[in-house]
Write an enzyme that holds these catalytic residues in place. Structure first.
Site, PDB file in Angstrom:
ATOM      1  N   SER A  12      -2.660 -33.781 -72.421  1.00 20.11           N
ATOM      2  CA  SER A  12      -2.295 -32.634 -73.262  1.00 20.11           C
ATOM      3  C   SER A  12      -3.503 -32.268 -74.106  1.00 20.11           C
ATOM      4  O   SER A  12      -4.325 -33.130 -74.441  1.00 20.11           O
ATOM      5  CB  SER A  12      -1.130 -32.989 -74.185  1.00 20.11           C
ATOM      6  OG  SER A  12      -1.032 -32.050 -75.248  1.00 20.11           O
ATOM      7  N   TYR A  72       2.253 -38.737 -80.339  1.00 22.57           N
ATOM      8  CA  TYR A  72       2.193 -38.050 -79.042  1.00 22.57           C
ATOM      9  C   TYR A  72       0.732 -37.884 -78.622  1.00 22.57           C
ATOM     10  O   TYR A  72       0.351 -38.185 -77.482  1.00 22.57           O
ATOM     11  CB  TYR A  72       2.889 -36.686 -79.151  1.00 22.57           C
ATOM     12  CG  TYR A  72       2.802 -35.844 -77.907  1.00 22.57           C
ATOM     13  CD1 TYR A  72       3.615 -36.111 -76.801  1.00 22.57           C
ATOM     14  CD2 TYR A  72       1.910 -34.772 -77.818  1.00 22.57           C
ATOM     15  CE1 TYR A  72       3.529 -35.332 -75.651  1.00 22.57           C
ATOM     16  CE2 TYR A  72       1.826 -33.999 -76.686  1.00 22.57           C
ATOM     17  CZ  TYR A  72       2.638 -34.269 -75.595  1.00 22.57           C
ATOM     18  OH  TYR A  72       2.554 -33.495 -74.464  1.00 22.57           O
TER      19      TYR A  72
HETATM   20  N1  LIG Z   1       5.342 -28.506 -72.366  1.00 26.07           N
HETATM   21  C1  LIG Z   1       4.123 -28.549 -72.905  1.00 26.07           C
HETATM   22  O1  LIG Z   1       3.763 -27.732 -73.771  1.00 26.07           O
HETATM   23  C2  LIG Z   1       3.154 -29.611 -72.454  1.00 26.07           C
HETATM   24  C3  LIG Z   1       1.791 -29.412 -72.758  1.00 26.07           C
HETATM   25  C4  LIG Z   1       0.879 -30.378 -72.368  1.00 26.07           C
HETATM   26  C5  LIG Z   1       1.307 -31.507 -71.693  1.00 26.07           C
HETATM   27  N2  LIG Z   1       2.642 -31.661 -71.432  1.00 26.07           N
HETATM   28  C6  LIG Z   1       3.044 -32.872 -70.729  1.00 26.07           C
HETATM   29  O2  LIG Z   1       3.531 -32.517 -69.455  1.00 26.07           O
HETATM   30  C7  LIG Z   1       4.469 -33.484 -68.991  1.00 26.07           C
HETATM   31  C8  LIG Z   1       5.746 -32.782 -68.577  1.00 26.07           C
HETATM   32  O3  LIG Z   1       6.278 -32.158 -69.730  1.00 26.07           O
HETATM   33  P1  LIG Z   1       7.309 -30.966 -69.646  1.00 26.07           P
HETATM   34  O4  LIG Z   1       6.902 -30.001 -70.675  1.00 26.07           O
HETATM   35  O5  LIG Z   1       7.491 -30.534 -68.251  1.00 26.07           O
HETATM   36  O6  LIG Z   1       8.617 -31.727 -70.191  1.00 26.07           O
HETATM   37  P2  LIG Z   1      10.159 -31.608 -69.739  1.00 26.07           P
HETATM   38  O7  LIG Z   1      10.453 -30.230 -69.325  1.00 26.07           O
HETATM   39  O8  LIG Z   1      10.923 -32.229 -70.845  1.00 26.07           O
HETATM   40  O9  LIG Z   1      10.212 -32.556 -68.440  1.00 26.07           O
HETATM   41  C9  LIG Z   1       9.928 -33.916 -68.587  1.00 26.07           C
HETATM   42  C10 LIG Z   1      10.272 -34.612 -67.286  1.00 26.07           C
HETATM   43  O10 LIG Z   1       9.949 -36.004 -67.447  1.00 26.07           O
HETATM   44  C11 LIG Z   1      11.085 -36.768 -67.064  1.00 26.07           C
HETATM   45  N3  LIG Z   1      11.157 -38.043 -67.765  1.00 26.07           N
HETATM   46  C12 LIG Z   1      11.221 -38.269 -69.097  1.00 26.07           C
HETATM   47  N4  LIG Z   1      11.380 -39.576 -69.347  1.00 26.07           N
HETATM   48  C13 LIG Z   1      11.435 -40.201 -68.136  1.00 26.07           C
HETATM   49  C14 LIG Z   1      11.622 -41.544 -67.723  1.00 26.07           C
HETATM   50  N5  LIG Z   1      11.772 -42.531 -68.611  1.00 26.07           N
HETATM   51  N6  LIG Z   1      11.629 -41.816 -66.396  1.00 26.07           N
HETATM   52  C15 LIG Z   1      11.465 -40.827 -65.484  1.00 26.07           C
HETATM   53  N7  LIG Z   1      11.293 -39.534 -65.817  1.00 26.07           N
HETATM   54  C16 LIG Z   1      11.271 -39.225 -67.132  1.00 26.07           C
HETATM   55  C17 LIG Z   1      12.268 -35.864 -67.405  1.00 26.07           C
HETATM   56  O11 LIG Z   1      13.428 -36.213 -66.669  1.00 26.07           O
HETATM   57  P3  LIG Z   1      14.595 -37.170 -67.228  1.00 26.07           P
HETATM   58  O12 LIG Z   1      14.687 -36.943 -68.706  1.00 26.07           O
HETATM   59  O13 LIG Z   1      15.760 -36.748 -66.443  1.00 26.07           O
HETATM   60  O14 LIG Z   1      14.145 -38.561 -66.887  1.00 26.07           O
HETATM   61  C18 LIG Z   1      11.741 -34.523 -66.934  1.00 26.07           C
HETATM   62  O15 LIG Z   1      11.918 -34.379 -65.543  1.00 26.07           O
HETATM   63  C19 LIG Z   1       4.657 -34.456 -70.153  1.00 26.07           C
HETATM   64  O16 LIG Z   1       3.821 -35.574 -69.980  1.00 26.07           O
HETATM   65  C20 LIG Z   1       4.178 -33.650 -71.348  1.00 26.07           C
HETATM   66  O17 LIG Z   1       3.741 -34.485 -72.378  1.00 26.07           O
HETATM   67  C21 LIG Z   1       3.564 -30.735 -71.774  1.00 26.07           C
END
Ligand SMILES: NC(=O)c1ccc[n+]([C@@H]2O[C@H](COP(=O)([O-])OP(=O)(O)OC[C@H]3O[C@@H](n4cnc5c(N)ncnc54)[C@H](OP(=O)(O)O)[C@@H]3O)[C@@H](O)[C@H]2O)c1
Length: 238
Positions: A142, A155
């Site tokens: 991130s 985070y």
């Molecule tokens: N959104 C942003 O602005 C942003 C920016 C930079 C980086 N990121 C990073 O990108 C990645 C994805 O984020 P996102 O925004 O797509 O979040 P999201 O929409 O909340 O999706 C997160 C995914 O991770 C899964 N997950 C969470 N805990 C888990 C566990 N213990 N075991 C297996 N799967 C798990 C969730 O499924 P379940 O809860 O069903 O397990 C879900 O499928 C993360 O690492 C986040 O930090 C996000």
């Protein structure tokens, strides 16, 4: 021919958000995708959507904080498809607020999913990729890893860990395995649903934008490694 035809990709966090978009995009390039996350209904819907588009998708409900479950996930993927070409670690969780008011349970959750599980999943696939003599790993960090964002101390620390871990791992396993890390700014995903007063979602990146970067990293010819992609909303960091 599609860039990833005949390849097998494992995507964690594939039930929604960035992971789901990555799985969709890898499949659109011809990869067979194995999808992992905890929520069965989301995982099934994501796999169904990909199959509906004519690609192969296979859902394996997995909590990536459970080392044995991660081992079983990789065994299942390799047992079924006999190879593993791409791993994308997109499972992640975020809890924001001032550090002084933060709770250790929340630290533990973020460390376990964002950082430790990324390591565990990488270690689980490496014997397979090294044996094959090829493979691409993409970890999702991130922009918080590189820029101090108040309210995101823990985070950000987990994501700085992912960034540095990825850089060192890349040195250890090249040239057989390429390790890359994508460093996105804010992306409009369900991660923001529970963040009151967060940035303007209309100005964020789309999950498909991150997926395009990941596909590029995975689809480059084997002689080239795109190891870090800093991807920001065109308007800048939010
Ligand atoms: N959104 C942003 O602005 C942003 C920016 C930079 C980086 N990121 C990073 O990108 C990645 C994805 O984020 P996102 O925004 O797509 O979040 P999201 O929409 O909340 O999706 C997160 C995914 O991770 C899964 N997950 C969470 N805990 C888990 C566990 N213990 N075991 C297996 N799967 C798990 C969730 O499924 P379940 O809860 O069903 O397990 C879900 O499928 C993360 O690492 C986040 O930090 C996000």
């Amino acid at each position: 021919m599609s860039a990833l035809a005949g390849q097998v990709a494992l995507v964690t966090g594939a039930g929604r958000g960035i992971g789901r978009a990555v799985a969709r995009a890898l499949a659109a390039e011809g990869a067979t995708v194995v999808l992992a996350a905890r929520t069965r209904s989301e995982l099934a819907a994501a796999a169904e959507e990909i199959r509906g588009a004519g690609a192969q998708a296979f859902a394996v409900p997995t909590d990536v904080t459970q080392d044995r479950a991660v081992g079983a996930l990789v065994d299942e993927a390799v047992g079924r498809f006999e190879r593993l070409d791409v791993l994308v670690n997109a499972a992640g969780t975020a809890s924001f607020g001032t550090f002084a008011e933060s709770k250790a349970d929340d630290w533990d959750g973020m460390l376990a999913v964002n950082l430790r599980a990324t390591m565990v999943t990488c270690r689980a696939v490496l014997p397979v990729m090294l044996r094959q003599g090829r493979g691409t790993i993409v970890n999702v960090a991130s922009i918080a890893a590189t820029r101090p964002i108040p309210g995101a101390a823990v985070y950000a620390a987990t994501k700085a860990g992912v960034l540095t871990f990825s850089r060192v791992l890349a040195e250890e396993v090249r040239p057989a395995v390429r390790v890359g890390v994508v460093v996105p700014g804010a992306v409009d995903t369900p991660l923001w649903d529970t963040v009151p007063g967060g940035p303007d979602r209309a100005r964020m990146l789309r999950p498909a934008d991150v997926a395009r970067a990941v596909v590029l990293m995975a689809a480059l010819p084997s002689g080239a490694a795109l190891e870090e992609v800093r991807l920001l909303p065109a308007g800048g960091i939010l």
